[in-house]
Design a protein around this motif. Structure first.
Motif, PDB file in Angstrom:
ATOM      1  N   ILE A  52      44.835  47.593  39.539  1.00 33.03           N
ATOM      2  CA  ILE A  52      44.066  46.489  40.093  1.00 33.03           C
ATOM      3  C   ILE A  52      42.594  46.890  40.128  1.00 33.03           C
ATOM      4  CG2 ILE A  52      43.777  44.902  42.042  1.00 33.03           C
ATOM      5  CD1 ILE A  52      46.494  44.639  40.699  1.00 33.03           C
ATOM      6  N   PHE A  53      41.716  46.013  39.623  1.00 31.69           N
ATOM      7  CA  PHE A  53      40.314  46.366  39.438  1.00 31.69           C
ATOM      8  C   PHE A  53      39.398  45.277  39.978  1.00 31.69           C
ATOM      9  CE2 PHE A  53      42.979  48.101  36.102  1.00 31.69           C
ATOM     10  CZ  PHE A  53      42.719  49.462  36.192  1.00 31.69           C
ATOM     11  N   SER A  54      38.156  45.658  40.236  1.00 31.57           N
ATOM     12  CA  SER A  54      37.171  44.706  40.747  1.00 31.57           C
ATOM     13  C   SER A  54      36.356  44.102  39.613  1.00 31.57           C
ATOM     14  CB  SER A  54      36.232  45.401  41.738  1.00 31.57           C
ATOM     15  OG  SER A  54      35.171  44.543  42.103  1.00 31.57           O
ATOM     16  N   ILE A  55      36.390  42.786  39.510  1.00 29.66           N
ATOM     17  CA  ILE A  55      35.571  42.105  38.511  1.00 29.66           C
ATOM     18  C   ILE A  55      34.093  42.344  38.791  1.00 29.66           C
ATOM     19  CG2 ILE A  55      34.884  39.818  37.685  1.00 29.66           C
ATOM     20  CD1 ILE A  55      37.757  38.931  38.043  1.00 29.66           C
ATOM     21  N   ALA A  56      33.747  42.421  40.057  1.00 33.92           N
ATOM     22  CA  ALA A  56      32.340  42.604  40.423  1.00 33.92           C
ATOM     23  C   ALA A  56      31.745  43.864  39.795  1.00 33.92           C
ATOM     24  CB  ALA A  56      32.190  42.669  41.945  1.00 33.92           C
ATOM     25  N   GLN A  57      32.571  44.860  39.526  1.00 32.45           N
ATOM     26  CA  GLN A  57      32.079  46.117  38.960  1.00 32.45           C
ATOM     27  C   GLN A  57      31.876  46.067  37.452  1.00 32.45           C
ATOM     28  OE1 GLN A  57      35.156  48.644  41.359  1.00 32.45           O
ATOM     29  NE2 GLN A  57      33.435  50.000  40.902  1.00 32.45           N
ATOM     30  N   VAL A  58      32.444  45.030  36.797  1.00 31.88           N
ATOM     31  CA  VAL A  58      32.360  44.993  35.329  1.00 31.88           C
ATOM     32  C   VAL A  58      31.749  43.716  34.795  1.00 31.88           C
ATOM     33  CG1 VAL A  58      34.303  46.572  35.049  1.00 31.88           C
ATOM     34  CG2 VAL A  58      34.728  44.115  35.111  1.00 31.88           C
ATOM     35  N   ILE A  59      31.527  42.708  35.640  1.00 33.18           N
ATOM     36  CA  ILE A  59      31.113  41.404  35.114  1.00 33.18           C
ATOM     37  C   ILE A  59      29.716  41.454  34.500  1.00 33.18           C
ATOM     38  CG2 ILE A  59      30.098  40.531  37.274  1.00 33.18           C
ATOM     39  CD1 ILE A  59      31.474  37.821  36.514  1.00 33.18           C
ATOM     40  N   LEU A  60      28.875  42.376  34.927  1.00 30.55           N
ATOM     41  CA  LEU A  60      27.520  42.468  34.395  1.00 30.55           C
ATOM     42  C   LEU A  60      27.395  43.483  33.259  1.00 30.55           C
ATOM     43  CD1 LEU A  60      25.399  42.216  37.673  1.00 30.55           C
ATOM     44  CD2 LEU A  60      26.041  40.405  36.073  1.00 30.55           C
TER      45      LEU A  60
END
Length: 334
Positions: A325-333
């Motif tokens: 499970i991963f955070s989109i906030a960490q990769v969206i940019l």
């Protein structure tokens, strides 16, 4: 100009053998007999320790994972005999058995795929509940009941961070509401015949992809990508990422190309009713999907995202080697 790549094999429809079906049922009876004491990640760990061989469909799963086919429909798949009412809050109902979840996760393992989820999507669940949610009827997402236009999931993310495959299992579908799919290669071939120049525009950085309606930031704001090609070549195949309804364009010619692609997709749309005990699995970059409005009857699917490898996500988010499970906030940019 870039010529369209060869068409992949069309939809592949196979049925799970009765022996393989019983093997899946036996796995759950042996390892998932206490539903209230498990989580979907614990079921995944059990699947990894006790894989079930599925020889009756293995060649089809291999063909999908290898790119020889873009989508696969499976029948005679076991689901829980006693189902609660479909969830209206996007959360797995307490007390539901784990058979359908185990089936989804065993299918990923058999195909050599890695299931995963996002903290911001479906409350961080590994297995997603796809049913209309209260107070979200008009949301353009899997939680709404309005029609969903042609899209791929998490298109705003870079390829290594977004789902490569989607797998959907049918639990209830009282009104036989179909899922709509279209193979991108076929749509591009039709567009190439109609207007090769517009087909070429799709490969130029003139499109901005919006974050999905299920992901809103800073009090309800969506994000848009930098201008990027809508169609690219990945692993030898034409690929697409985004929602054709919400993509913005940098100029009128790009808008015309987008509308031309949508017209080709609609001309080739294929409705598939995912009935209870059926699974639809497809490549998220090579197949656009949508859905008409859910107007009556209960409809409940479950969904799993998967990639061939989770290492780029783990590295980009500094996650443990067993994280799923991963955070989109960490990769969206990125």
């Amino acid at each position: 100009m870039t010529t369209p790549l060869p068409l992949a094999t069309a939809q592949h429809h196979v049925s799970l053998s009765h022996h393989d079906k019983q093997q899946l049922i036996d796995f759950v009876a042996s390892h998932c007999s206490a539903p209230s004491e498990l989580t979907d990640q614990q079921v995944l760990a059990l699947v990894q320790r006790h894989p079930v061989a599925l020889p009756s469909i293995q060649s089809s799963l291999d063909a999908l994972a290898a790119g020889r086919i873009s989508h696969l429909l499976l029948s005679n798949v076991p689901i829980d005999e006693a189902l609660p009412a479909p969830p209206t809050n996007g959360v797995r109902p307490a007390g539901k058995g784990w058979l359908s979840e185990a089936v989804l996760l065993q299918l990923q393992r058999a195909a050599g795929l890695q299931p995963f989820g996002y903290i911001e999507e479906k409350a961080g669940a590994l297995v997603h509940q796809i049913a209309p949610a209260q107070n979200k009827a008009t949301e353009l997402s899997s939680s709404g009941s309005v029609a969903l236009g042609w899209h791929t999931d998490m298109g705003i993310l870079q390829p290594e961070f977004r789902p490569e495959f989607l797998t959907l299992i049918g639990l209830r579908n009282e009104a036989s509401t179909p899922s709509l799919i279209c193979d991108l290669a076929q749509a591009l071939s039709l567009l190439w015949e109609r207007d090769a120049g517009l087909a070429e525009v799709l490969r130029q950085p003139r499109f901005r992809v919006e974050s999905p309606a299920s992901l809103l930031w800073h009090g309800g704001k969506s994000l848009r990508s930098e201008p990027r090609p809508l169609v690219s070549t990945q692993a030898g195949y034409d690929a697409i990422a985004g929602n054709l309804q919400t993509i913005s364009t940098t100029d009128s010619c790009a808008r015309q190309a987008l509308e031309a692609l949508q017209s080709a997709v609609e001309a080739l749309a294929r409705p598939i009713v995912i009935a209870p005990g059926q699974v639809l699995q497809f490549n998220n970059s090579r197949v656009l999907h949508g859905r008409p409005a859910i107007q009556r009857g209960e409809r409940w699917l479950q969904r799993v995202y998967s990639l061939r490898t989770l290492e780029p996500l783990r590295q980009a988010t500094a996650s443990p080697e067993d994280a799923v499970i991963f955070s989109i906030a960490q990769v969206i940019l990125q």
